[in-house]
Design an enzyme around this catalytic site. Structure first.
Site, short mmCIF file in Angstrom:
data_model
loop_
_atom_site.label_atom_id
_atom_site.label_comp_id
_atom_site.label_asym_id
_atom_site.label_seq_id
_atom_site.Cartn_x
_atom_site.Cartn_y
_atom_site.Cartn_z
N LYS A 54 60.49 74.00 59.93
CA LYS A 54 60.13 73.40 61.22
C LYS A 54 61.39 73.15 62.05
O LYS A 54 61.43 73.43 63.25
CB LYS A 54 59.36 72.09 61.01
CG LYS A 54 57.91 72.32 60.59
CD LYS A 54 57.22 71.05 60.13
CE LYS A 54 55.84 71.38 59.56
NZ LYS A 54 55.18 70.23 58.92
N GLN A 98 56.31 64.09 57.61
CA GLN A 98 55.81 65.11 56.68
C GLN A 98 54.96 64.44 55.59
O GLN A 98 55.41 63.52 54.92
CB GLN A 98 57.00 65.87 56.06
CG GLN A 98 56.58 67.02 55.17
CD GLN A 98 55.88 68.14 55.93
OE1 GLN A 98 56.31 68.56 57.00
NE2 GLN A 98 54.78 68.64 55.37
N ASP A 121 51.39 65.97 65.64
CA ASP A 121 50.56 66.44 64.53
C ASP A 121 49.07 66.22 64.84
O ASP A 121 48.20 66.83 64.22
CB ASP A 121 50.91 65.67 63.24
CG ASP A 121 51.68 66.53 62.24
OD1 ASP A 121 51.66 67.76 62.39
OD2 ASP A 121 52.26 65.94 61.32
#
Ligand code: NAD
Length: 291
Positions: A54, A98, A121
């Protein structure tokens, strides 16, 4: 008959190239690059790989990658304090923590602490609600990428029968919401579903997000269906999806491979969400639907 292999890598590369150009325009207009903060807690090897890729993709798109790596035994209060700092930082347009988080940290408390307008997200309950209601928010990256692949392959999805296997907050549920928004007739199957084979057999679109290697058999699939395999399973034979790829290839019209299907789209959609956030926060006009 052999199905068309949906090249997610190529679609994602095109999307990322477009985003890089739009980032250049944003920098000219705003005088700064969009910023994405990624927080990794602990040493989970798969999570470390995701965070590295990422960060790399963010920098390649011309955006600022702000990475925080924290020890697994960090206290929840300290993690929440970091999120507060990132929420208040004007250089940060997107915040991603994460998952999964180490045991002892309340994942939901962490997700809900993120400013919904920086939640790239799309996991914050406010964004879940916006998606369910049809309001602008942030759509979770993996299902957003799946819909892009479906539209790229099929075109208009109106009226198609879609089956989503899996009901997680990260993939299955938002996937179902997006397919409803595309006017599909949606069935969500899960671990308690009776006669999964019969349910799959009705579907023009099958999205498998279970996490069980090759569970969806080729013989279940309706001839001519489009199959999106979200699963990532590490087996002795290497990385495989949730779908019996060879079997699906002999009946379906189009199938995503694993790897090289959904995975690359997830990261591209994360960059897209960050770019959208940067424009919204800077008050700069941006055609989100065309992006
Ligand atoms: P999860 O474990 O949270 O959810 C799995 C779902 O599968 C559950 O809702 C469960 O009800 C359902 N399920 C379990 N056994 C079943 C069965 N026998 N029949 C039908 N349904 C069953 O997983 P998740 O986070 O949604 O991820 C699913 C898969 O997708 C995993 O392999 C994960 O690694 C992968 N994934 C890939 C990406 C990507 O970018 N490609 C992103 C996220 C997740």
């Amino acid at each position: 008959m052999s199905a068309h292999i949906i090249d997610g890598k190529a679609v994602a590369a095109r999307l990322r190239a477009r985003i890089a150009t739009q980032v250049t325009d944003f920098v000219t207009a705003a005088g700064r690059a969009p910023g994405l903060a990624v927080v990794l807690v602990g040493e989970d090897p798969a999570s470390a790989v995701y965070v590295r890729s990422k960060g790399k993709a963010t920098r390649e798109a011309g955006m600022e990658s702000i990475e925080h790596r924290l020890a697994a035994d960090i206290g929840q209060a300290e993690l929440l304090a970091l999120i507060d700092t990132l929420n208040a930082d004007p250089a940060v347009d997107g915040i991603l923590v994460q998952l999964p988080l180490p045991e002892g940290i309340d994942e939901q408390a962490v997700i809900t602490r993120i400013d919904p307008d920086k939640d790239v997200d799309g996991f914050h309950p406010v964004n879940v609600g916006r998606l369910a209601t049809g309001l602008d928010g942030f759509v979770p990256c993996t299902p957003a990428g799946c819909v892009m692949l479906l539209k790229e392959t099929i075109g208009d999805l109106t009226g198609l029968d879609a089956v989503v296997i899996g009901r997680s907050n990260i993939v299955g549920k938002p996937m179902a919401a997006l397919l409803i928004a595309e006017s599909c007739t949606v069935t969500v199957a899960h671990s308690r579903t009776r006669d999964l084979a019969g349910v799959v057999a009705r579907a023009d679109i099958v999205v498998a997000a279970v996490g069980r290697p090759e569970m969806v058999r080729g013989e279940w699939i309706k001839p001519g269906a489009t199959v999106i395999d979200v699963g990532i399973n590490r087996t002795e034979a290497g990385l495989v999806g949730d779908v019996d790829f060879a079997g699906a290839m002999s009946v379906a019209a189009a199938v995503t491979p694993v790897p090289g299907g959904v995975g690359p789209m997830t990261i591209a959609c994360l960059l897209r969400n960050t770019l959208i956030s940067a424009h919204r926060r800077a008050g700069i006009a941006f055609d989100e639907r065309a992006a």
